[in-house]
Design an enzyme around this catalytic site. Sequence first.
Site, PDB file in Angstrom:
ATOM      1  N   LYS A 252       0.828  -1.212   0.000  1.00 55.91           N
ATOM      2  CA  LYS A 252       0.000   0.000   0.000  1.00 55.91           C
ATOM      3  C   LYS A 252       0.866   1.267   0.000  1.00 55.91           C
ATOM      4  O   LYS A 252       0.605   2.199  -0.737  1.00 55.91           O
ATOM      5  CB  LYS A 252      -0.912   0.043   1.239  1.00 55.91           C
ATOM      6  CG  LYS A 252      -1.870  -1.123   1.359  1.00 55.91           C
ATOM      7  CD  LYS A 252      -2.815  -0.930   2.538  1.00 55.91           C
ATOM      8  CE  LYS A 252      -2.131  -0.842   3.897  1.00 55.91           C
ATOM      9  NZ  LYS A 252      -1.389  -2.038   4.316  1.00 55.91           N
TER      10      LYS A 252
ATOM     11  N   ARG B 107      -8.669   1.062   9.908  1.00 56.24           N
ATOM     12  CA  ARG B 107      -8.219  -0.301  10.184  1.00 56.24           C
ATOM     13  C   ARG B 107      -9.205  -1.060  11.055  1.00 56.24           C
ATOM     14  O   ARG B 107      -8.988  -2.239  11.325  1.00 56.24           O
ATOM     15  CB  ARG B 107      -6.878  -0.245  10.908  1.00 56.24           C
ATOM     16  CG  ARG B 107      -5.657  -0.539  10.032  1.00 56.24           C
ATOM     17  CD  ARG B 107      -4.480  -0.441  10.951  1.00 56.24           C
ATOM     18  NE  ARG B 107      -3.272  -1.084  10.560  1.00 56.24           N
ATOM     19  CZ  ARG B 107      -2.261  -0.498   9.904  1.00 56.24           C
ATOM     20  NH1 ARG B 107      -2.396   0.724   9.452  1.00 56.24           N
ATOM     21  NH2 ARG B 107      -1.151  -1.145   9.700  1.00 56.24           N
TER      22      ARG B 107
ATOM     23  N   ARG C  21      11.834  -5.692   4.183  1.00 59.06           N
ATOM     24  CA  ARG C  21      11.555  -4.292   3.825  1.00 59.06           C
ATOM     25  C   ARG C  21      12.567  -3.343   4.470  1.00 59.06           C
ATOM     26  O   ARG C  21      12.934  -3.489   5.619  1.00 59.06           O
ATOM     27  CB  ARG C  21      10.141  -3.965   4.315  1.00 59.06           C
ATOM     28  CG  ARG C  21       9.708  -2.568   4.039  1.00 59.06           C
ATOM     29  CD  ARG C  21       8.232  -2.493   4.009  1.00 59.06           C
ATOM     30  NE  ARG C  21       7.621  -2.569   5.337  1.00 59.06           N
ATOM     31  CZ  ARG C  21       6.328  -2.407   5.536  1.00 59.06           C
ATOM     32  NH1 ARG C  21       5.522  -2.191   4.522  1.00 59.06           N
ATOM     33  NH2 ARG C  21       5.824  -2.491   6.746  1.00 59.06           N
TER      34      ARG C  21
ATOM     35  N   ARG D  48      12.132  -1.174   9.892  1.00 60.59           N
ATOM     36  CA  ARG D  48      11.189  -0.789  10.940  1.00 60.59           C
ATOM     37  C   ARG D  48      11.234  -1.823  12.052  1.00 60.59           C
ATOM     38  O   ARG D  48      11.303  -3.015  11.784  1.00 60.59           O
ATOM     39  CB  ARG D  48       9.770  -0.734  10.357  1.00 60.59           C
ATOM     40  CG  ARG D  48       9.497   0.532   9.603  1.00 60.59           C
ATOM     41  CD  ARG D  48       8.224   0.470   8.833  1.00 60.59           C
ATOM     42  NE  ARG D  48       7.085  -0.092   9.585  1.00 60.59           N
ATOM     43  CZ  ARG D  48       5.845  -0.093   9.114  1.00 60.59           C
ATOM     44  NH1 ARG D  48       5.580   0.422   7.931  1.00 60.59           N
ATOM     45  NH2 ARG D  48       4.875  -0.617   9.824  1.00 60.59           N
TER      46      ARG D  48
ATOM     47  N   ARG E 264       1.000  -8.476  13.858  1.00 59.97           N
ATOM     48  CA  ARG E 264       0.406  -7.484  12.943  1.00 59.97           C
ATOM     49  C   ARG E 264      -0.532  -8.167  11.945  1.00 59.97           C
ATOM     50  O   ARG E 264      -1.601  -7.653  11.636  1.00 59.97           O
ATOM     51  CB  ARG E 264       1.527  -6.735  12.201  1.00 59.97           C
ATOM     52  CG  ARG E 264       2.313  -5.829  13.133  1.00 59.97           C
ATOM     53  CD  ARG E 264       3.510  -5.225  12.458  1.00 59.97           C
ATOM     54  NE  ARG E 264       3.171  -4.415  11.310  1.00 59.97           N
ATOM     55  CZ  ARG E 264       4.001  -4.201  10.285  1.00 59.97           C
ATOM     56  NH1 ARG E 264       5.195  -4.757  10.265  1.00 59.97           N
ATOM     57  NH2 ARG E 264       3.623  -3.445   9.295  1.00 59.97           N
TER      58      ARG E 264
HETATM   59  P1  AMP Z   1       1.690   0.778   9.149  1.00 57.08           P
HETATM   60  O1  AMP Z   1       2.861   1.624   8.820  1.00 57.08           O
HETATM   61  O2  AMP Z   1       0.447   1.203   8.440  1.00 57.08           O
HETATM   62  O3  AMP Z   1       1.967  -0.705   8.998  1.00 57.08           O
HETATM   63  O4  AMP Z   1       1.383   1.016  10.707  1.00 57.08           O
HETATM   64  C1  AMP Z   1       2.348   0.705  11.697  1.00 57.08           C
HETATM   65  C2  AMP Z   1       1.689   0.591  13.054  1.00 57.08           C
HETATM   66  O5  AMP Z   1       1.074   1.844  13.395  1.00 57.08           O
HETATM   67  C3  AMP Z   1       0.557  -0.417  13.148  1.00 57.08           C
HETATM   68  O6  AMP Z   1       1.017  -1.729  13.399  1.00 57.08           O
HETATM   69  C4  AMP Z   1      -0.254   0.150  14.318  1.00 57.08           C
HETATM   70  O7  AMP Z   1       0.378  -0.109  15.559  1.00 57.08           O
HETATM   71  C5  AMP Z   1      -0.159   1.642  14.076  1.00 57.08           C
HETATM   72  N1  AMP Z   1      -1.250   2.114  13.189  1.00 57.08           N
HETATM   73  C6  AMP Z   1      -1.133   2.674  11.954  1.00 57.08           C
HETATM   74  N2  AMP Z   1      -2.327   2.997  11.452  1.00 57.08           N
HETATM   75  C7  AMP Z   1      -3.239   2.625  12.377  1.00 57.08           C
HETATM   76  C8  AMP Z   1      -4.657   2.676  12.445  1.00 57.08           C
HETATM   77  N3  AMP Z   1      -5.391   3.170  11.447  1.00 57.08           N
HETATM   78  N4  AMP Z   1      -5.259   2.191  13.562  1.00 57.08           N
HETATM   79  C9  AMP Z   1      -4.553   1.695  14.585  1.00 57.08           C
HETATM   80  N5  AMP Z   1      -3.216   1.603  14.586  1.00 57.08           N
HETATM   81  C10 AMP Z   1      -2.558   2.060  13.500  1.00 57.08           C
END
Ligand code: AMP
Length: 217
Positions: free
Chosen positions: A16, A91, A130, A164, A175
């Site tokens: 994404k 989410r 990644r 990360r 996750r």
């Molecule tokens: P991402 O970079 O989108 O994979 O997000 C990394 C982490 O940020 C996730 O594993 C969550 O802990 C937190 N996070 C990001 N977006 C959300 C969301 N919309 N709702 C809840 N937690 C989020």
Amino acid sequence: MAIRRLILLGAPGAGKGTQAQALEELFHIPQISTGDILRAAVKAGTPLGVEAKAYMDAGKLVPDELIVGLIRERLQEPDTQSGWILDGFPRTTVQAEALDALLLELHQELEGVVLVDVPEDVLMERLVGRRTCLVCKKVFHVKFNPPPEEGCSREDCPKTWVQRSDDKEDVVPTRLAAYRAQTEPLTDYYSSAGKVHTVDGNRPPLAVLSSLKEVLG
Ligand code: AMP
């Protein structure tokens, strides 16, 4: 009608972020990644960052109210007038409902939802390999899309590619489980409104982008 107010749905590692970055350049509409905003908050040590950090490190979702507040502010910034790409939000069903209410309030309409579909067994390898450019945050993969020797497109690229902390092998399964339990049901949530398009994400990034361009018009 072209779609310029959209949600990219998909599991962690579906691509994404990579696609949202490409679409941002192409269409001149901002990628709004809640993950990126949270990581910046953690780095800056803001109250939001302090509260979010433990959830993120554990691979769990940050509480809805924190995320909804953050999106409410972001969607009112001037660069969102001609469109936006939501990447990693919503989410949960609670977040999706809050977004519906917020868009009503802002007199904006969600024009489409694209599910970037990737089989579960591919996601793990993608996530642990990644790497992200320390400066421009462009995303690479040690095997499938190695960071260029000359660095990213910026002149001052330090050629530092970071992993990360939540892409480590011990956090990724949590996750993916959070995705299955809390985010996957959103496909049905938006299907009922006839807004969901599915794109096969298990292909090279340019092939996925080309399908996305077709869908978005
Ligand atoms: P991402 O970079 O989108 O994979 O997000 C990394 C982490 O940020 C996730 O594993 C969550 O802990 C937190 N996070 C990001 N977006 C959300 C969301 N919309 N709702 C809840 N937690 C989020």
